[in-house]
Design an enzyme around this catalytic site. Structure first.
Site, short mmCIF file in Angstrom:
data_model
loop_
_atom_site.label_atom_id
_atom_site.label_comp_id
_atom_site.label_asym_id
_atom_site.label_seq_id
_atom_site.Cartn_x
_atom_site.Cartn_y
_atom_site.Cartn_z
N GLU A 1 30.01 38.15 20.84
CA GLU A 1 30.11 39.21 21.58
C GLU A 1 29.04 40.22 20.38
O GLU A 1 29.35 40.52 22.68
CB GLU A 1 31.09 40.22 20.49
CG GLU A 1 33.26 39.79 20.06
CD GLU A 1 33.81 39.82 21.41
OE1 GLU A 1 33.46 40.34 22.49
OE2 GLU A 1 34.07 38.56 23.00
N TRP B 1 27.80 39.19 24.53
CA TRP B 1 28.20 39.60 25.29
C TRP B 1 27.74 41.06 26.38
O TRP B 1 27.52 41.34 26.78
CB TRP B 1 30.21 39.65 25.48
CG TRP B 1 30.14 39.97 26.97
CD1 TRP B 1 30.65 41.35 26.75
CD2 TRP B 1 30.80 39.56 27.56
NE1 TRP B 1 31.06 41.40 27.39
CE2 TRP B 1 31.24 40.38 28.97
CE3 TRP B 1 30.39 38.32 28.78
CZ2 TRP B 1 31.44 39.69 29.52
CZ3 TRP B 1 31.16 37.69 29.38
CH2 TRP B 1 31.97 38.86 30.70
N TRP C 1 40.77 50.66 47.97
CA TRP C 1 41.45 51.34 47.25
C TRP C 1 41.97 52.99 47.96
O TRP C 1 41.60 53.35 48.47
CB TRP C 1 40.08 52.12 46.12
CG TRP C 1 39.40 51.43 45.80
CD1 TRP C 1 38.19 50.33 46.50
CD2 TRP C 1 39.81 49.75 44.99
NE1 TRP C 1 37.88 49.57 45.24
CE2 TRP C 1 38.36 48.79 44.51
CE3 TRP C 1 40.58 49.52 43.80
CZ2 TRP C 1 38.51 48.29 43.51
CZ3 TRP C 1 40.56 48.57 42.80
CH2 TRP C 1 39.33 47.60 42.91
N ASN D 1 39.34 47.59 21.46
CA ASN D 1 39.29 46.49 22.82
C ASN D 1 40.35 46.04 24.06
O ASN D 1 40.41 45.86 25.03
CB ASN D 1 38.65 45.73 22.52
CG ASN D 1 37.51 44.16 23.28
OD1 ASN D 1 36.98 44.82 24.51
ND2 ASN D 1 37.98 43.20 23.68
N TRP E 1 38.10 50.82 40.57
CA TRP E 1 37.29 50.59 39.64
C TRP E 1 36.12 51.87 39.00
O TRP E 1 36.02 51.62 37.95
CB TRP E 1 36.90 49.95 38.91
CG TRP E 1 35.89 49.35 39.45
CD1 TRP E 1 35.32 48.70 41.39
CD2 TRP E 1 34.37 49.21 39.32
NE1 TRP E 1 34.70 48.18 41.55
CE2 TRP E 1 33.28 48.90 41.25
CE3 TRP E 1 33.87 49.85 38.69
CZ2 TRP E 1 32.46 48.86 40.83
CZ3 TRP E 1 32.39 50.00 38.81
CH2 TRP E 1 31.29 49.31 39.69
N TRP F 1 34.29 46.86 32.87
CA TRP F 1 34.76 47.23 34.40
C TRP F 1 35.24 46.65 35.97
O TRP F 1 36.04 46.42 36.69
CB TRP F 1 35.03 48.79 34.75
CG TRP F 1 35.01 49.81 33.64
CD1 TRP F 1 34.80 50.84 32.66
CD2 TRP F 1 36.47 50.39 34.19
NE1 TRP F 1 35.90 51.22 32.27
CE2 TRP F 1 36.83 51.12 33.38
CE3 TRP F 1 37.66 50.34 34.89
CZ2 TRP F 1 38.03 51.79 32.65
CZ3 TRP F 1 38.80 50.90 35.16
CH2 TRP F 1 39.41 52.34 33.87
#
Length: 480
Positions: A282, A285, A313, A348, A366, A389
């Site tokens: 993580e 990441w 959208w 998370n 988004w 996102w």
């Protein structure tokens, strides 16, 4: 004998004393050190910090200033364009050098270039250091010398390059000049809410500052690390590190997190425990997100995969507001959005579910969700926010496929089976049995009545049907 001119250390998002290469170098220079923080809400016009982030910043700076008392020094607070403030202060104090830690947002990188140019023109040196990442963005490239776009090879390449030297201690000395420059009163910046003061939930959940960051890491390693691989997906229990705001403001470094994790984790056959390994992945990441932003400066505003530029959208202000307020009629989604509003943070797993709901159930862009998270998270971080996102939306680097649409009911049943998380944040459903708490609209009338729940009055009905929303989302994807 003429005293040497001072040097300046410009605090940015390195609000710590330990493991701070720029600050250590400033202290070892042999000259008095002016410790400067500039509140610059000009350079990043589109991404000025949100209210929750400002609250955390205020308390982090307050605690850092307190930690500097043993050095006989304190922070000089100035407000304005960072480049102008630093240049003018350096000239005014006859400073020889400005030390600082680099940042990775597009405007921050540009600011560093301009500052170096302005200082050089005045005969003042600028010394930039890394320290907020495990490895700098220029240092990791593919075999064809291109930036990585896929996480797994990035992770493997990073492991090969990772430096394992010990954590740098706090500077031995940070001598103040005989006459410190004038400083703003931190309170005059009004970073904390007053009328009304809605920050009670933030204060209940966070201890900003280097000591708070150290305590959070220590607690996580001792109490949660070895169960992290399974517990991190359970929002009803304390299974995550909650280090994200401390990392964002640089109260602790990822390198310190890495080293202390390895030094204390349970070792199995010479390798880290499963929980430790997942946690370290993580951390990388997080690195991946910052490298993506460095190499793709428009990551917060444009889809990484350009075919999504034409995605159809919807604009629906009522449904957007229902999502923001935690009134969608889907309990797990609503619990997450209310946790965010109250505490400035969201679990998370629930971040993925709430983001997926906005993007795929409601077909809302988004970027609208990214903006809301930016305004309400204490750990609002441009790189992490944009990359995450886009990952959920399916348009980012190494992203989840768009057709992966979370069913919020099944997610709740799997990761919050007893409804502990939902009952905490959606108390109006607190008396519902676990069998119906994830989909109260399926509860028999007598069960709802006994629990004191009238749908549409005490708690909203779903603003969209899951199956219909899923079909609509897949049809939108096909239209590309």
């Amino acid at each position: 004998m003429t005293m040497p001119g001072p040097v300046i250390h410009w605090f940015r998002r390195d609000l710590r004393l330990a493991d701070n290469p720029a600050l250590t170098a400033a202290g070892q220079n042999g000259a008095p050190v002016i410790l400067l923080y500039v509140h610059d809400d000009i350079s990043a016009v589109d991404w000025t910090a949100g209210a929750a982030s400002n609250w955390f910043l205020h308390h982090s700076l307050e605690n850092l200033n307190r930690d500097l008392l043993p050095y006989g020094n304190r922070i000089v607070f100035r407000k304005g364009s960072a480049v102008n403030v630093i240049r003018d202060l350096a000239v005014e104090t006859k400073a020889s050098t400005v030390f600082f830690t680099r940042c990775y947002e597009p405007w921050a990188a540009e600011e560093e270039k301009i500052l170096a140019h302005e200082l050089k023109a005045s005969g003042i040196a600028a010394r930039r250091f890394g320290g907020n990442l495990l490895f700098e963005p220029e240092s990791l490239k593919t075999g064809s010398q291109q930036p990585f776009k896929v996480y797994t090879p990035f992770y493997k390449a990073g492991l090969k390059q990772l430096q394992t030297e010990g954590i740098r201690p706090r500077p031995e000395k940070l001598p103040a000049p005989a006459n410190l420059p004038s400083s703003d009163d931190l309170r005059s910046w009004n970073l904390c809410p007053t009328k009304p003061d809605w920050s009670t939930g933030l204060a209940e959940n966070w201890q900003p500052g280097e000591q708070g960051a150290d305590a959070a890491l220590e607690n996580f390693i001792e109490e949660h690390l070895n169960r992290y691989s399974s517990d991190r997906d359970r929002p009803g229990i304390k299974g995550t590190s909650r280090l994200s705001p401390h990392l964002h403001f640089g109260e602790i470094t990822p390198r310190s997190c890495w080293q202390r994790t390895l030094s204390k984790c349970v070792i199995e056959n010479g390798f880290p425990s499963q929980g430790a390994e997942v946690f370290l992945k993580e951390l990388i990441w997080r690195e991946f997100s910052h490298h993506l932003l460095h190499h793709t400066p428009d990551l917060p505003s444009r889809p990484f995969r350009q075919k999504f530029s034409e995605f159809p959208w919807r604009k629906d202000e009522d449904q957007l507001v229902a999502w923001q307020r935690g009134l969608t009629g889907y309990p797990l989604v609503d619990a997450g959005m209310r946790e965010l509003w109250h505490s400035g943070w969201m679990h998370n797993r629930v971040r993925m579910i709430t983001a997926s709901f906005l993007i795929k159930h409601l077909l809302i862009d988004w970027r609208q969700g990214q903006k809301w998270f930016w305004d309400t998270l204490v750990d609002a971080d441009l790189a992490n926010n944009a990359a995450s996102w886009q990952w959920v939306a399916g348009c980012g680097a190494d992203a989840a496929p768009y057709f992966r649409i979370f069913n919020p009911v099944l997610q709740g049943e799997k990761f919050d089976p007893d409804g502990v998380y939902i009952k905490r944040w959606v108390p109006e459903l607190g008396n519902l049995p676990a069998k119906y708490i994830h989909a109260p609209w399926l509860g028999p009338e007598n069960v709802l009545k006994q629990a004191g729940v009238t749908l549409g009055k005490d708690y909203p009905r779903p603003i969209v049907d899951h199956a219909a929303a899923r079909n609509r989302a897949l049809a939108a994807l096909k239209s590309l």
